[in-house]
Design a protein around this motif. Sequence first.
Motif, PDB file in Angstrom:
ATOM      1  N   LEU A  71       0.828  -1.209   0.000  1.00  0.00           N
ATOM      2  CA  LEU A  71       0.000   0.000   0.000  1.00  0.00           C
ATOM      3  C   LEU A  71       0.863   1.259   0.000  1.00  0.00           C
ATOM      4  N   MET A  72       1.986   1.198   0.706  1.00  0.00           N
ATOM      5  CA  MET A  72       2.911   2.342   0.706  1.00  0.00           C
ATOM      6  C   MET A  72       3.482   2.563  -0.695  1.00  0.00           C
ATOM      7  N   GLN A  73       3.814   1.477  -1.380  1.00  0.00           N
ATOM      8  CA  GLN A  73       4.344   1.599  -2.739  1.00  0.00           C
ATOM      9  C   GLN A  73       3.264   2.071  -3.708  1.00  0.00           C
ATOM     10  N   LEU A  74       2.047   1.587  -3.502  1.00  0.00           N
ATOM     11  CA  LEU A  74       0.956   1.887  -4.423  1.00  0.00           C
ATOM     12  C   LEU A  74       0.487   3.338  -4.298  1.00  0.00           C
ATOM     13  N   HIS A  75       0.405   3.831  -3.059  1.00  0.00           N
ATOM     14  CA  HIS A  75      -0.176   5.157  -2.822  1.00  0.00           C
ATOM     15  C   HIS A  75       0.828   6.196  -2.295  1.00  0.00           C
ATOM     16  N   GLY A  76       2.036   5.755  -1.990  1.00  0.00           N
ATOM     17  CA  GLY A  76       3.030   6.698  -1.460  1.00  0.00           C
ATOM     18  C   GLY A  76       2.884   6.946   0.026  1.00  0.00           C
ATOM     19  N   CYS A  77       1.862   6.370   0.648  1.00  0.00           N
ATOM     20  CA  CYS A  77       1.637   6.506   2.085  1.00  0.00           C
ATOM     21  C   CYS A  77       0.570   5.492   2.487  1.00  0.00           C
ATOM     22  N   LEU A  78       0.349   5.375   3.798  1.00  0.00           N
ATOM     23  CA  LEU A  78      -0.793   4.577   4.250  1.00  0.00           C
ATOM     24  C   LEU A  78      -1.974   5.531   4.356  1.00  0.00           C
ATOM     25  N   ARG A  79      -2.865   5.434   3.387  1.00  0.00           N
ATOM     26  CA  ARG A  79      -3.969   6.384   3.319  1.00  0.00           C
ATOM     27  C   ARG A  79      -4.936   6.207   4.477  1.00  0.00           C
ATOM     28  N   ASP A  80      -5.704   7.245   4.730  1.00  0.00           N
ATOM     29  CA  ASP A  80      -6.642   7.248   5.849  1.00  0.00           C
ATOM     30  C   ASP A  80      -7.778   6.247   5.669  1.00  0.00           C
ATOM     31  N   ASP A  81      -7.968   5.753   4.445  1.00  0.00           N
ATOM     32  CA  ASP A  81      -9.060   4.796   4.234  1.00  0.00           C
ATOM     33  C   ASP A  81      -8.614   3.357   4.490  1.00  0.00           C
ATOM     34  N   TYR A  82      -7.443   3.172   5.120  1.00  0.00           N
ATOM     35  CA  TYR A  82      -6.983   1.833   5.480  1.00  0.00           C
ATOM     36  C   TYR A  82      -6.644   1.773   6.964  1.00  0.00           C
ATOM     37  N   ARG A  83      -7.068   0.691   7.598  1.00  0.00           N
ATOM     38  CA  ARG A  83      -6.647   0.339   8.938  1.00  0.00           C
ATOM     39  C   ARG A  83      -6.187  -1.118   8.886  1.00  0.00           C
ATOM     40  N   ILE A  84      -5.049  -1.422   9.505  1.00  0.00           N
ATOM     41  CA  ILE A  84      -4.440  -2.753   9.385  1.00  0.00           C
ATOM     42  C   ILE A  84      -4.090  -3.286  10.765  1.00  0.00           C
ATOM     43  N   ILE A  85      -4.389  -4.563  10.971  1.00  0.00           N
ATOM     44  CA  ILE A  85      -3.936  -5.247  12.182  1.00  0.00           C
ATOM     45  C   ILE A  85      -3.505  -6.660  11.819  1.00  0.00           C
ATOM     46  N   GLY A  86      -2.382  -7.090  12.394  1.00  0.00           N
ATOM     47  CA  GLY A  86      -1.888  -8.446  12.179  1.00  0.00           C
ATOM     48  C   GLY A  86      -2.153  -9.325  13.393  1.00  0.00           C
ATOM     49  N   PHE A  87      -1.361 -10.388  13.497  1.00  0.00           N
ATOM     50  CA  PHE A  87      -1.529 -11.346  14.601  1.00  0.00           C
ATOM     51  C   PHE A  87      -0.168 -11.945  14.903  1.00  0.00           C
ATOM     52  N   ASP A  88       0.217 -12.001  16.156  1.00  0.00           N
ATOM     53  CA  ASP A  88       1.430 -12.668  16.660  1.00  0.00           C
ATOM     54  C   ASP A  88       2.247 -11.767  17.585  1.00  0.00           C
ATOM     55  N   ASN A  89       2.430 -10.483  17.181  1.00  0.00           N
ATOM     56  CA  ASN A  89       3.403  -9.592  17.804  1.00  0.00           C
ATOM     57  C   ASN A  89       4.819 -10.127  17.651  1.00  0.00           C
ATOM     58  N   SER A  90       5.117 -10.660  16.464  1.00  0.00           N
ATOM     59  CA  SER A  90       6.498 -10.989  16.142  1.00  0.00           C
ATOM     60  C   SER A  90       7.239  -9.680  15.886  1.00  0.00           C
ATOM     61  N   PRO A  91       8.576  -9.663  15.933  1.00  0.00           N
ATOM     62  CA  PRO A  91       9.327  -8.408  15.847  1.00  0.00           C
ATOM     63  C   PRO A  91       9.006  -7.545  14.634  1.00  0.00           C
ATOM     64  N   ILE A  92       8.601  -8.152  13.509  1.00  0.00           N
ATOM     65  CA  ILE A  92       8.337  -7.380  12.303  1.00  0.00           C
ATOM     66  C   ILE A  92       7.224  -6.365  12.513  1.00  0.00           C
ATOM     67  N   SER A  93       6.306  -6.610  13.447  1.00  0.00           N
ATOM     68  CA  SER A  93       5.184  -5.694  13.646  1.00  0.00           C
ATOM     69  C   SER A  93       5.644  -4.361  14.239  1.00  0.00           C
TER      70      SER A  93
END
Length: 343
Positions: free
Chosen positions: A260-282
């Motif tokens: 999404l950052m590559q596609l729009h140049g930023c994380l636009r306000d119309d997206y909210r993201i959550i993952g699962f695990d809390n591995s270091p990459i998050s």
Amino acid sequence: MKSNKVTFADIAKYTHFSKTTISRYFNNPDSLTLENQQIIAQALEDLDYKENKVGRILASGKTEFVGIIVPNLYLHYYSEMLNQILSSYETYGYKFLVFAGNSNEETERRYIRELLAYNIEGMIVLSHTIPSAELASYHIPIVTIEREDQYTCSVNTDNYMGGVQAASLLYKNHCDVLIHINVDVPPQVPAYGRIQGFLDLCAEHYVPHELLLEDLGNSYQENKAAIQRLARYLDEKYAGMRKGIFLANDTYANILLNFLMQLHGCLRDDYRIIGFDNSPISSEAVIPTSTVGQQIDKIAAAAMEILVEQMNERKKRKPALAKGPIHRVITPVLISRDTTLEQ
């Protein structure tokens, strides 16, 4: 008599015990009185005894090896879990033989045969390919993590609670539609709870939602291609709507975020993201990503605790084996970061 090659005969002579008693100290110390254990321990210090691990293995048949089967190491959850398990050496002294099966059933069976040939004392399994009934048939202590566990001891996250937590956070972010991206997990696998928790929260609050359950591949490149394809689909279908996207793990969430950052140049306000695990990459992502923390350190610690208890019990002259599998569930912790904050 200080030497690096002190033998059982030397220790027996020094303590006036028989060589059989010295052998029992190393292989079955509970069979000796505490006083005699202390006498032998002091003798080992006085004689500067250096233990011969190979000789002890040959004498006792106990290798102090634990086998681990993981599906892969490119998903950050598995690499962090492995890191936590390996760190238990300082606590328990067990060494580990690790195989990554790449979700191939026959490959994993071959790896298990290899582990058994090394006379491992126990095994931790994170892979989903081999049924728990088959694992139980090997008749060694086994603990599984986040997989079908009817016939084996296990440690799992409360995945249902995690699914509710993730969907609830997206709902509170005033998303117009909630989406869950996952593989098509069968109900007997603990991770199915993430799907059910997501669905129940959406139903409770009458939130428009979509499940995207499909095979996302068995490599990072396959995962990346699948998630980018799904991102284009969501971008087009829900244009102008705030999309709350719950992904099955932090690696998937990071792939989506980067695209999404590559596609729009930023994380636009119309997206909210959550993952699962809390591995270091998050936490290390270009935008720190919200996640449902599995408390990987606690899961690894619980798995080793259960496994070591079983292995130690089997070393006793009259072991009292558990009557059935032990199942432990660890509570997840919701972690809100920049990908779910109001802008």
